[in-house]
Motif scaffolding. Structure first.
Motif, mmCIF file in Angstrom:
data_model
loop_
_atom_site.group_PDB
_atom_site.id
_atom_site.type_symbol
_atom_site.label_atom_id
_atom_site.label_comp_id
_atom_site.label_asym_id
_atom_site.label_seq_id
_atom_site.Cartn_x
_atom_site.Cartn_y
_atom_site.Cartn_z
ATOM 1 N N LEU A 7 38.425 42.345 32.794
ATOM 2 C CA LEU A 7 37.979 43.152 33.937
ATOM 3 C C LEU A 7 38.763 42.847 35.214
ATOM 4 O O LEU A 7 38.212 42.928 36.319
ATOM 5 N N HIS A 8 40.050 42.524 35.055
ATOM 6 C CA HIS A 8 40.872 42.280 36.245
ATOM 7 C C HIS A 8 42.344 42.268 35.835
ATOM 8 O O HIS A 8 42.785 41.346 35.158
ATOM 9 N N CYS A 9 43.080 43.291 36.247
ATOM 10 C CA CYS A 9 44.530 43.289 36.013
ATOM 11 C C CYS A 9 45.188 44.302 36.959
ATOM 12 O O CYS A 9 44.509 45.091 37.609
ATOM 13 N N HIS A 10 46.509 44.203 37.043
ATOM 14 C CA HIS A 10 47.267 44.981 38.035
ATOM 15 C C HIS A 10 48.346 45.831 37.392
ATOM 16 O O HIS A 10 49.048 45.383 36.489
ATOM 17 N N SER A 11 48.498 47.037 37.927
ATOM 18 C CA SER A 11 49.583 47.926 37.498
ATOM 19 C C SER A 11 50.610 48.034 38.620
ATOM 20 O O SER A 11 50.439 47.461 39.700
ATOM 21 N N SER A 14 41.708 38.300 33.430
ATOM 22 C CA SER A 14 43.026 37.655 33.256
ATOM 23 C C SER A 14 43.804 37.611 34.569
ATOM 24 O O SER A 14 44.606 36.718 34.789
ATOM 25 N N ASP A 15 43.631 38.619 35.433
ATOM 26 C CA ASP A 15 44.475 38.810 36.618
ATOM 27 C C ASP A 15 45.942 38.972 36.213
ATOM 28 O O ASP A 15 46.849 38.516 36.910
ATOM 29 N N PHE A 16 46.148 39.663 35.086
ATOM 30 C CA PHE A 16 47.506 39.905 34.567
ATOM 31 C C PHE A 16 48.299 40.789 35.543
ATOM 32 O O PHE A 16 47.791 41.794 36.024
ATOM 33 N N HIS A 17 49.548 40.368 35.800
ATOM 34 C CA HIS A 17 50.448 41.165 36.649
ATOM 35 C C HIS A 17 51.647 41.708 35.884
ATOM 36 O O HIS A 17 52.218 42.712 36.297
ATOM 37 N N GLY A 18 52.075 41.020 34.835
ATOM 38 C CA GLY A 18 53.220 41.539 34.087
ATOM 39 C C GLY A 18 53.714 40.558 33.055
ATOM 40 O O GLY A 18 53.516 39.339 33.201
ATOM 41 N N ASP A 44 43.730 47.315 40.814
ATOM 42 C CA ASP A 44 44.876 47.154 41.718
ATOM 43 C C ASP A 44 44.420 46.744 43.109
ATOM 44 O O ASP A 44 43.326 47.087 43.547
ATOM 45 N N HIS A 45 45.298 46.027 43.812
ATOM 46 C CA HIS A 45 44.979 45.599 45.171
ATOM 47 C C HIS A 45 44.823 46.814 46.086
ATOM 48 O O HIS A 45 45.761 47.608 46.258
ATOM 49 N N ASP A 46 43.645 46.941 46.673
ATOM 50 C CA ASP A 46 43.422 47.886 47.775
ATOM 51 C C ASP A 46 43.761 49.337 47.437
ATOM 52 O O ASP A 46 44.012 50.131 48.345
ATOM 53 N N VAL A 103 38.899 47.982 41.504
ATOM 54 C CA VAL A 103 39.806 47.762 42.629
ATOM 55 C C VAL A 103 39.637 46.301 43.043
ATOM 56 O O VAL A 103 38.589 45.700 42.796
ATOM 57 N N GLU A 104 40.682 45.723 43.625
ATOM 58 C CA GLU A 104 40.574 44.361 44.178
ATOM 59 C C GLU A 104 40.820 44.451 45.682
ATOM 60 O O GLU A 104 41.923 44.761 46.117
ATOM 61 N N VAL A 105 39.772 44.184 46.445
ATOM 62 C CA VAL A 105 39.822 44.381 47.897
ATOM 63 C C VAL A 105 40.188 43.066 48.594
ATOM 64 O O VAL A 105 39.623 42.011 48.301
HETATM 65 MN MN MN Z 1 44.274 40.209 41.084
#
Ligand code: MN
Ligand code: AMP
Ligand code: MN
Ligand code: MN
Length: 277
Positions: free
Chosen positions: A6-10, A247-251, A38-40, A63-65
């Motif tokens: 429940l946490h990752c970034h594109s 995970s806070d996966f970014h890539g 995604d951030h903001d 979303v991650e604020v």
């Molecule tokens: Mn994050």
């Protein structure tokens, strides 16, 4: 137990994969419930939703604020939000607008250190993204060969107290939780183990978070070691908070934890995803 992340970034924020590619990777890794956070910004959700339907997995709109609390930056994940809800959409738009000026000040700080071209370089890194952040600066410093890896870009230039760090005020805690709740979502305190706080400050943070309507906390996080996982499981039980797995996966090649690679929750916790499935 469901396999969730429940946490990752594109690439809409500071991740490397486009939303659809991220969703396909999550599905290939066995994820059944995924939140894109995604951030903001929520601009990746439509593409992610389509890809999730194709892959047969469930997408939770997230979303991650970015928040300023006392004099620290905190991150708050909103899960199950309606991305078009006006208060949330306007709040996020204001944060994104502030990021451009901050990026200019960071570029100027690097220029004073003799590192030119950060403005253009980060704009190139962030092509396709709707926000610009320190991760893009870290990739720029790496690409230029100024630092050998992203971590040292943070350690030498971008972390708080380092020469290219720029103080910035993000959203207020109560207001961010208010936007998330107005949009029908659950406010989740992200990676609490990352904040360097005394135990008194940590108590104050959780007390305030709960008082303003926060409902969940990331217990299992790519940013947490075993001890932190145990500590925040205890905090979640103490406050009656729902628990998340993140995970806070970014890539690929950039993040310690792949999307969908996190273990399940410790015993005695209520999963936040019970709200969505
Ligand atoms: Mn994050
Ligand atoms: P920003 O919101 O622009 O301040 O950027 C914060 C992002 O930078 C986080 O979401 C991470 O992706 C990344 N980040 C922050 N600190 C570090 C670090 N020490 N090492 C690697 N990435 C970091
Ligand atoms: Mn990030
Ligand atoms: Mn974060």
């Amino acid at each position: 137990m469901l396999h969730v992340d429940l946490h990752c970034h594109s690439s809409v924020s500071d991740g490397l994969l486009e939303p659809a590619a991220l969703v396909r990777r999550a599905a290939a890794n066995g994820v059944q419930v995924l939140a894109l956070t995604d951030h903001d910004d929520t601009a990746g959700l439509a593409e992610a939703r389509e890809a999730a339907a194709e892959a047969g997995i469930r997408l939770v709109d997230g979303v991650e604020v970015s928040i300023t609390w006392e004099d620290m930056t905190l991150h708050m994940v909103g899960l199950g939000i309606c991305p078009t809800q006006p208060e949330l959409a306007q709040g996020l738009a204001a944060i994104r607008a502030g990021r451009w000026g901050r990026a200019q000040r960071m570029s100027a700080a690097l220029a004073r250190l003799g590192i030119d071209g950060a403005q253009e370089g980060t704009a190139r890194q962030a092509r396709g993204a709707s926000i610009i952040g320190r991760t893009h600066f870290a990739r720029f410093l790496l690409e230029r060969g100024i630092t050998p890896d992203m971590q040292s870009a943070f350690d030498r230039y971008l972390a708080r107290g380092k020469p290219a760090y720029v103080e910035h005020r993000w959203a207020e805690l109560a207001e961010a939780v208010g936007w998330i709740r107005a949009a029908g979502g659950v406010a989740v305190l992200a990676h609490p183990g990352r904040y360097r706080v005394s135990s008194a400050m940590r108590k104050r943070l959780f007390d305030q978070f709960v008082a303003v309507g926060g409902e969940a906390v990331e217990v299992v996080s790519g940013a947490h070691g075993r001890n932190q996982q145990r500590d925040f499981a205890r905090v979640a039980r103490h406050y009656g908070l729902l628990a998340s797995v993140a995970s806070d996966f970014h890539g690929p090649g950039e993040s310690a934890r792949d999307v969908g690679s996190m273990p399940g929750l410790p015993d005695g916790l209520t999963p936040v995803w019970e709200r969505f499935v």
